[in-house]
Every structure is written in C-alpha cells, then in structure tokens.
Write a protein that holds these residues in place. Structure first.
Motif, PDB file in Angstrom:
ATOM      1  N   PHE A 129       0.837  -1.192   0.000  1.00  0.00           N
ATOM      2  CA  PHE A 129       0.000   0.000   0.000  1.00  0.00           C
ATOM      3  C   PHE A 129       0.883   1.256   0.000  1.00  0.00           C
ATOM      4  N   LEU A 130       1.994   1.218   0.738  1.00  0.00           N
ATOM      5  CA  LEU A 130       2.928   2.337   0.747  1.00  0.00           C
ATOM      6  C   LEU A 130       3.595   2.504  -0.612  1.00  0.00           C
ATOM      7  N   PHE A 131       3.855   1.401  -1.311  1.00  0.00           N
ATOM      8  CA  PHE A 131       4.396   1.488  -2.669  1.00  0.00           C
ATOM      9  C   PHE A 131       3.435   2.259  -3.575  1.00  0.00           C
ATOM     10  N   ILE A 132       2.143   1.966  -3.447  1.00  0.00           N
ATOM     11  CA  ILE A 132       1.153   2.664  -4.268  1.00  0.00           C
ATOM     12  C   ILE A 132       1.140   4.151  -3.932  1.00  0.00           C
ATOM     13  N   GLU A 133       1.167   4.458  -2.639  1.00  0.00           N
ATOM     14  CA  GLU A 133       1.141   5.855  -2.216  1.00  0.00           C
ATOM     15  C   GLU A 133       2.412   6.599  -2.639  1.00  0.00           C
TER      16      GLU A 133
END
Length: 395
Positions: free
Chosen positions: A274-278
């Motif tokens: 999810f942090l990769f997406i953000e």
C-alpha cells in the motif's frame, strides 16, 4: 554459515531484475524469477530427502554452493550479450543448486542447537547481516545494475562451499531407514499436513509468499523508476531493519504468542505494498519506508515459520520439513507472485513507452490481496494457546 549463505543470496537476487532491465532484457524479468520459484519446488525436497538419509547436511551445503559458484561465473557474458534464453537456463540451473541450501542451513542450525531451539533467531540474524553486507557492498561498488555482481556471488559461493566442510558433522538423522521412491520428492514430510496447524501454516505461507515473490521480482526496478539511486544500498536498509526486529522475536513471542506474531508479519506485507502505491504520488520517502518494513515482514513470517517447524517437526523429517517451507515460500508462492506479476507488468508498465510510477499500481494490488487473505485465514483457523509450547508432531 548464515552470514555467508545470505551474502551469496543478497549479492545478486535483490537487483537481478534491474540488471536484466539495464541489459535490454526487461521482458524476461518475471520469467526469470518464476523459474527460480520452479527450482525451489523441484530441488529442496529432493535434497532434503537425501540429506535425511544418505548425505550429511554440511557436505550437501558445500557441494551445492561450489556448483552454484561455477554457474555464476558464466552469467556475465551471457547477460551482456542479451541472450535471454540462455540467461533463463543458467538461472534455473543455479537455483536448482542454491534453493535447497536455505532449508539445509536451517536444518543444520536446529540440529546443533538441540534443546536450545529458542536461540535460533540469534543465529538467523547473521543471515540478515549477510544480506545487508551484500547489499551495501554491491551498492558501494556501483554494481546494482551491473553484471559484475555475478562475480561477487561466485566468490561468496566458493567461500561458503569450502567453509561448509569445516562445519560440525551433521550425519543423516534417518540413516539406515528403508528408502522409497516417495523420498525422492520428500513425500513423507507431506504427512505432517494431516495436522491442522501445520496445514494452515503451509497454506498461509503460500499466500504470503505471493507478496514476497512480487517484491523480489520488481522492487528494485520500481525504485529505479522512482528515480532512487544506489538501489542495492536502499534495498539493504530492509535487511538492516531485520537485524533490529529479529532480536525482538523472543520478547514478542512471550508477550503475544506464536499465532499473533505471525499474524503481524502477514499483515505488514499488505501494508508495505500500500505504501508502494502511495509513493507513486507522495514522494520517495514512502517507498523507502516500505523497504524498511522488511524487518517485520520477514522476521515475523519467514523466521517464525522456520522456528515453529523446528519446534514441531520430528527429527527424522527435520530437513524435509524445512525443505517444505522453502518449497511453499520460494517455490509455490513465489511462482504465483512472479508469474502473475510478470503478466500484469508486461500488460501495463511494460506496454508503455514512458511509464509513470502510477502505472505500477496494478502490480502492487496482487500482493495486497493475497497478504490480506492470508492474515484473515490465519486468524480464523490456526489454533495456539498463548504461553504454551508447541508440541512435536507425530511422524
């Protein structure tokens, strides 16, 4: 042993995809990591069965690394020439030698720890240190995207191959027992799947390992796409965080127990993607934060799973049981993750002439879903009483 084992692994595996992309072989990244997973399915159980009955574990470790080092020496020229087919063949052959050594190293450690298996995390932490040393070393040498890193791997492989023969003698625990064709694939370890908790662990390990497969395949390439330099050094920050978290394992187990410690590890795999997406729209610092979460993701998943198996596996099936963990994690789960992510990558990021970081979101959606599913199934199905020692399973 653990230090050298993961210097070998970390020196090339983390940025191999970036090396392929730099040498105009980006289209085979997913296939390369998928073949590595196939090797993890084919090889560990076989060598585990041989190790349980015929071959001393420390000698098997040495032979495999010497052979693997020889294969690594041939890779630079092949990759530089852009020969994708031969590159895939050599990677598959190398991983046939390397993958079983992960289970062998664990089995050797548990065998000589005896009744002190709770000390395993303090042994395993040196493997994490080895990966950190490899990552920072490759980055410092400027080899993150260079075929020169294969020479580093070969040297480390030869060093461990020779050193393995000096390890304490680890004779086959099931020597003299009748051998069957099923032993060739480690079939007897599958009997442990009759036990509910062991079966749940293996199933959730497959789902969580899909995330691991996607991360290993494309994390380095994504960091480069974000414009982050010294990719190997940044990825090594993840292993550095493992050093911090691995020493907390005994305390966490005492406080929350095996079930919820493993649950935490599974959940954090979803969080990091999810942090990769953000990070695609909010800055590189989120991507670096996701890398640093490696400590929780790996320590509270891979290390704890190996520790649990070391506690419950019968001694005569120890090598095969550890080999099964490597099979489902580096084999089945990584195969699914690498293959499916490769298809998604080629249809999205790879199909763009000038892809944006946001084009990667479809790739990261896969590991978020599988990690979340694993966490839910684990919480509902695994039965373990806090503070109670895991009981050895019947062979």
């Amino acid at each position: 042993m653990m230090l050298l084992e993961f210097i070998v692994f970390g020196s090339w595996f983390a940025t191999f995809g970036l090396v392929l992309a730099t040498n105009n072989l980006a289209s085979i990244i997913g296939t390369a990591y998928t073949l590595a997973a196939v090797a993890a399915i084919v090889a560990p159980m076989l060598l585990g069965a041989l190790g349980d009955r015929f071959l001393s574990s420390h000698k098997g470790l040495g032979i495999a690394h010497l052979a693997g080092g020889a294969v690594m020496l041939t890779l630079p020229a092949v990759v530089r020439a852009g020969n994708g087919t031969l590159t895939l063949t050599l990677i598959f052959v190398y991983m046939l030698f390397f993958q079983p050594t992960l289970g062998l190293a664990n089995a050797i450690a548990f065998r000589h720890l005896g009744a002190n298996k709770r000390h395993f995390p303090y042994i395993r932490v040196f493997g994490t240190v080895g990966w950190v040393v490899a990552g920072f070393g490759v980055g410092w040498l400027g080899l993150s995207a260079s075929v020169g890193l294969f020479y580093v791997t070969a040297i480390a492989s030869f060093a461990l191959g020779l050193y393995a023969f000096t390890l304490p003698a680890t004779p086959p625990p099931a020597r003299g027992a009748r051998f069957s064709l099923g032993d060739l694939v480690g079939a007897k370890a599958f009997r442990l799947l009759r036990h509910r908790n062991f079966a749940v662990l293996m199933g959730c390990a497959v789902l969580t390992a899909v995330s691991l497969g996607v991360y290993n395949t494309y994390a380095a390439t994504y960091l480069s796409a974000l414009g982050i330099g010294n990719v190997a050094g940044v990825l090594a920050l993840g292993q550095a965080s493992e050093v911090v978290f691995i020493v907390t394992i005994p305390l966490v187990l005492k406080r929350v127990g095996m079930k919820w410690a493993l649950f935490l590890g599974m959940c954090m795999w979803a969080v990091r993607f999810f942090l990769f997406i953000e990070a695609a729209g909010s800055g590189d610092w989120l991507a670096v934060t996701a890398i640093v979460l490696q400590g929780i993701c790996n320590d509270f998943f891979l290390v704890l799973a190996a520790l649990y198996i070391g506690q419950v596996a019968p001694v005569q099936l120890a090598a095969q049981a550890q080999g099964m963990l490597i099979l489902v994690v580096s084999g089945v789960g990584a195969f699914i993750g690498s293959f499916v992510a490769g298809e998604i990558y080629n249809a999205t990021v790879g199909a763009q002439s000038n892809p944006a970081p946001s084009d990667w979101n479809a790739v990261w959606a896969l590991p978020i879903a599988t990690a979340a599913l694993a966490a839910v199934l684990w919480a509902l199905l695994f039965r373990h009483t806090r503070g109670q020692e895991a009981q050895p399973l019947e062979a």
